[in-house]
Every structure is written in C-alpha cells, then in structure tokens.
Design a protein around this motif. Structure first.
Motif, mmCIF file in Angstrom:
data_model
loop_
_atom_site.group_PDB
_atom_site.id
_atom_site.type_symbol
_atom_site.label_atom_id
_atom_site.label_comp_id
_atom_site.label_asym_id
_atom_site.label_seq_id
_atom_site.Cartn_x
_atom_site.Cartn_y
_atom_site.Cartn_z
ATOM 1 N N LYS A 20 0.847 -1.174 0.000
ATOM 2 C CA LYS A 20 0.000 0.000 0.000
ATOM 3 C C LYS A 20 0.885 1.227 0.000
ATOM 4 O O LYS A 20 1.937 1.254 0.638
ATOM 5 N N LEU A 21 0.479 2.261 -0.716
ATOM 6 C CA LEU A 21 1.295 3.462 -0.892
ATOM 7 C C LEU A 21 1.543 4.173 0.441
ATOM 8 O O LEU A 21 0.612 4.525 1.156
ATOM 9 N N ASP A 22 2.808 4.381 0.779
ATOM 10 C CA ASP A 22 3.222 5.088 1.989
ATOM 11 C C ASP A 22 3.587 6.519 1.605
ATOM 12 O O ASP A 22 4.731 6.818 1.270
ATOM 13 N N LEU A 23 2.614 7.424 1.653
ATOM 14 C CA LEU A 23 2.836 8.804 1.242
ATOM 15 C C LEU A 23 3.734 9.564 2.213
ATOM 16 O O LEU A 23 4.450 10.483 1.818
ATOM 17 N N GLU A 24 3.700 9.171 3.487
ATOM 18 C CA GLU A 24 4.543 9.861 4.472
ATOM 19 C C GLU A 24 6.024 9.634 4.173
ATOM 20 O O GLU A 24 6.825 10.574 4.206
ATOM 21 N N LEU A 25 6.398 8.393 3.867
ATOM 22 C CA LEU A 25 7.788 8.101 3.526
ATOM 23 C C LEU A 25 8.171 8.797 2.221
ATOM 24 O O LEU A 25 9.274 9.347 2.102
ATOM 25 N N LEU A 26 7.273 8.786 1.248
ATOM 26 C CA LEU A 26 7.536 9.453 -0.021
ATOM 27 C C LEU A 26 7.780 10.941 0.196
ATOM 28 O O LEU A 26 8.708 11.521 -0.388
ATOM 29 N N ALA A 27 6.974 11.571 1.043
ATOM 30 C CA ALA A 27 7.128 12.998 1.339
ATOM 31 C C ALA A 27 8.471 13.272 2.015
ATOM 32 O O ALA A 27 9.157 14.258 1.697
ATOM 33 N N PHE A 78 5.089 18.231 -5.516
ATOM 34 C CA PHE A 78 6.002 17.473 -6.376
ATOM 35 C C PHE A 78 5.298 16.970 -7.631
ATOM 36 O O PHE A 78 5.935 16.565 -8.591
ATOM 37 N N GLY A 79 3.945 17.003 -7.594
ATOM 38 C CA GLY A 79 3.173 16.634 -8.779
ATOM 39 C C GLY A 79 2.743 15.185 -8.836
ATOM 40 O O GLY A 79 2.408 14.669 -9.894
ATOM 41 N N LEU A 80 2.702 14.493 -7.675
ATOM 42 C CA LEU A 80 2.374 13.074 -7.671
ATOM 43 C C LEU A 80 1.113 12.743 -6.880
ATOM 44 O O LEU A 80 0.744 11.584 -6.767
ATOM 45 N N ALA A 81 0.444 13.730 -6.320
ATOM 46 C CA ALA A 81 -0.717 13.466 -5.462
ATOM 47 C C ALA A 81 -1.911 12.966 -6.263
ATOM 48 O O ALA A 81 -2.165 13.417 -7.383
ATOM 49 N N ASN A 82 -2.634 12.014 -5.657
ATOM 50 C CA ASN A 82 -3.880 11.488 -6.229
ATOM 51 C C ASN A 82 -3.720 11.058 -7.687
ATOM 52 O O ASN A 82 -4.581 11.302 -8.528
ATOM 53 N N GLU A 130 3.716 1.649 -5.226
ATOM 54 C CA GLU A 130 4.848 1.349 -4.345
ATOM 55 C C GLU A 130 4.965 -0.156 -4.164
ATOM 56 O O GLU A 130 3.962 -0.877 -4.157
ATOM 57 N N GLU A 131 6.199 -0.625 -4.033
ATOM 58 C CA GLU A 131 6.441 -2.018 -3.680
ATOM 59 C C GLU A 131 7.655 -2.087 -2.768
ATOM 60 O O GLU A 131 8.500 -1.184 -2.778
ATOM 61 N N GLU A 147 15.718 -3.763 3.524
ATOM 62 C CA GLU A 147 14.441 -3.469 2.876
ATOM 63 C C GLU A 147 14.426 -2.061 2.292
ATOM 64 O O GLU A 147 14.899 -1.103 2.911
ATOM 65 N N PHE A 148 13.877 -1.954 1.095
ATOM 66 C CA PHE A 148 13.734 -0.673 0.419
ATOM 67 C C PHE A 148 12.296 -0.501 -0.055
ATOM 68 O O PHE A 148 11.594 -1.479 -0.283
ATOM 69 N N SER A 149 11.897 0.739 -0.203
ATOM 70 C CA SER A 149 10.600 1.051 -0.798
ATOM 71 C C SER A 149 10.837 1.598 -2.194
ATOM 72 O O SER A 149 11.596 2.551 -2.375
ATOM 73 N N ALA A 150 10.197 0.986 -3.183
ATOM 74 C CA ALA A 150 10.333 1.415 -4.572
ATOM 75 C C ALA A 150 9.058 2.122 -4.999
ATOM 76 O O ALA A 150 7.972 1.540 -4.970
#
Length: 319
Positions: free
Chosen positions: A87-94, A221-225, A231-232, A240-243
């Motif tokens: 599931k997409l982790d937006l907090e880590l992405l931010a 950043f232009g990636l919302a919604n 993410e995987e 472990e990495f988040s892609a």
C-alpha cells in the motif's frame, strides 16, 4: 505543467535522441542465474527471491505491472533479492522528496546502466558521473562512458553557467559551446537524479522544504492522487527498500525511485519506456550525494586546456 510531468517531458525528449543515434546489434541478456536451492517462486511461476549466482543486471516487475514498467536492479553475485506489492506510503515518499530537495546544491557520484533493446538484440553500456548541480540551473559534470567489455573509457566534461553549456571531450581535445536549451536532449547523461533536481523550480523546492504536510509535499512534487503512482517493497541483501514507480499515462514512460525507509534516502533512480520501437531503460545507482559542496568563482566556468580546439558542436554520446 506538473513538476513530475515536466521531468518526464525532458526525459522523453532524451529517449527520442536515443532512438535516432543508437544502432542496436548485440544479443539479448541471458536470464537470471541463481544459486542452487535458493530460488523461491510466486504461485504464477515468476521469481519471488533468490541468491544471485553471478554479477547480474536483474530486471524485475510487480505482479500487476506491464512489461513497460519493469525495473532494473544493479546487483552483484551473492545478492539476495525479493519484491512485494505494498500500500502506498505517502509519508515516507514525502520525507524522501524533502530530503532530496533540502539543499539548493548537491554533488552526486553515481553509476548508471543504459539498456536499449529491439527485436531480440540489445546494447548495454555503463556511465560513471560526478555532477555538482545547483537549483539555479548551473552544473559541472564529469562523465565517463564505459563501453561494452569495460576496456574503453571515454571522458567528457560538461559545464553550465545556467545559460550556456561547454562540452569538452578529452580524447578528441575538442570543446563546443551551446545553449542550455539545446543541451536538454542530452541532460540524461549527467545522471537521472541530478536531472530531476535541476528541473525542480526553486520556488517549488522551497515550498516543499518548508512544508510540514506530507500531502502538500507530494502534491507540490506533482504526484498526489495520481493512479500512475505505485509502491512495492524490495529486499536486497537483507535490507528493505521502498520502490516508488510513477507511470506517465500519456507516454507510458515509468520513473522509479528506490528509497531507504530508515533515512528516507534515495538510493537509485530509473527511467524506462519505448521510443520509436526501442525499449530503453536507464538505471542510476547513487553512490554518494553530498549537500552544500564547496564551490568557487571558477566552478561553473570552462577554461580550455592547452591545445584544445573549439568546434561547432559535440555530442556526449560515444556512439
């Protein structure tokens, strides 16, 4: 235009240049070689994990991903790899976006693998880069091409003062001066991460760095919604990495980032897609990225070495 779309537009232009200049003539890479007894498969038969039996460029795809969004992991013999959809982790992405844009100047050392395939043949070559980039469009990049077999290394120095670009090729003892706009088609060679950093408007960078809201950061950043963002989780040598993978709906190109969750540090970037029948995949492994490197009045100026001849134009590509 969204920042993410702007970057993809620049990369799409670069990929178009590849399709014109490259003659694809090498046989395709063999499949992944795993050590005996280490292979684990998903129920559909695709590879879930294994320990590599030789130095390998591994192309991996999520179970629901089309071939166009396959990713390459630069790995060595004995590397344990695995992947799983998340599931997409937006907090880590931010956090990763903020860390990536925290400073207005970075020195990035990286190694990139360029893979170009068509009709059962492929061409692969490596690029080593050392790029100092500022958010005002200035950069200084030392680019070394390692041709197939690793025996031949070709060095190019590229310097930009924000308006014009100097290209110097040491083996030719030649240099050329062109506009920044004219050089955009070859920006890819300074490194994917440096290209993305340079294309971030300074006002956007400041807004992201100052923001305390994860949703606002991702949106700026232009990636919302955006349904093109996935993410995987990947495990490489027990770490472990988040892609994060973003696919542009119009062009089908995929931009990916491999993030270390504990530090929110970008470790790898990748761009892949099809241009004029060529399947092109560029993977950059970030070796070191240093904020606020020391510069002086000569950093973004080119002084021709003795004997260097000025020519009308030079291409960075060795092909």
């Amino acid at each position: 235009m969204k920042f993410s779309s702007k970057v993809l537009a620049v990369l799409t232009s670069t990929f178009g240049l590849f399709s014109i200049n490259f003659a694809v003539s090498l046989p395709a890479i063999a499949s992944v070689t795993c050590e005996s007894g280490t292979i684990s498969n998903y129920s559909n038969g695709s590879l879930a994990s294994c320990i590599l039996g030789q130095d390998t460029t591994v192309q991996v795809s999520g179970l629901s991903s089309p071939p166009a969004s396959s990713r390459i992991v630069i790995a060595s013999k004995g590397t344990n790899i695995s992947q799983a959809q998340e599931k997409l982790d937006l907090e880590l992405l931010a956090r990763a976006i903020t860390a990536f844009l925290q400073s207005d100047r970075y020195l990035t050392e990286s190694e990139s693998l360029v893979s170009i395939k068509k009709d059962g043949f492929d061409l692969n070559f490596q690029v080593q880069t050392k790029t100092l980039a500022e958010s005002d469009g200035k950069f200084r990049s030392e680019i070394t091409f390692i041709q197939p077999g690793g025996k031949t290394k070709l060095y190019t120095l590229v310097i930009c003062d924000g308006k014009q670009v100097w290209i110097y090729k040491s083996e030719l003892q030649q240099y050329a001066i062109i506009s920044y706009a004219a050089f955009k088609e070859e920006l890819l060679f300074i490194g994917l991460s440096s290209l993305v950093f340079l294309e971030a408007p300074e006002n956007t960078r400041k807004l992201i760095v100052q923001s305390k809201s994860s949703s606002e950061i991702v949106q700026e950043f232009g990636l919302a919604n955006d349904s093109g963002l996935q993410e995987e989780k990947r495990t490489i040598d027990g770490e472990e990495f988040s892609a994060y993978n973003y696919t542009h709906a119009k062009d089908g190109f995929t931009l990916s980032g491999l993030v270390q969750p504990a530090t929110a540090t970008l470790k790898q970037m990748q761009m892949g897609g099809n241009s004029d029948g060529l399947n092109i995949l560029v993977t950059e492994k970030i070796i070191q990225r240093t904020a606020n490197p020391t510069i002086n009045a000569e950093t973004f100026k080119f002084l021709p070495p003795p004997g260097a001849k000025k020519v009308k134009s030079l291409s960075i590509s060795p092909f």
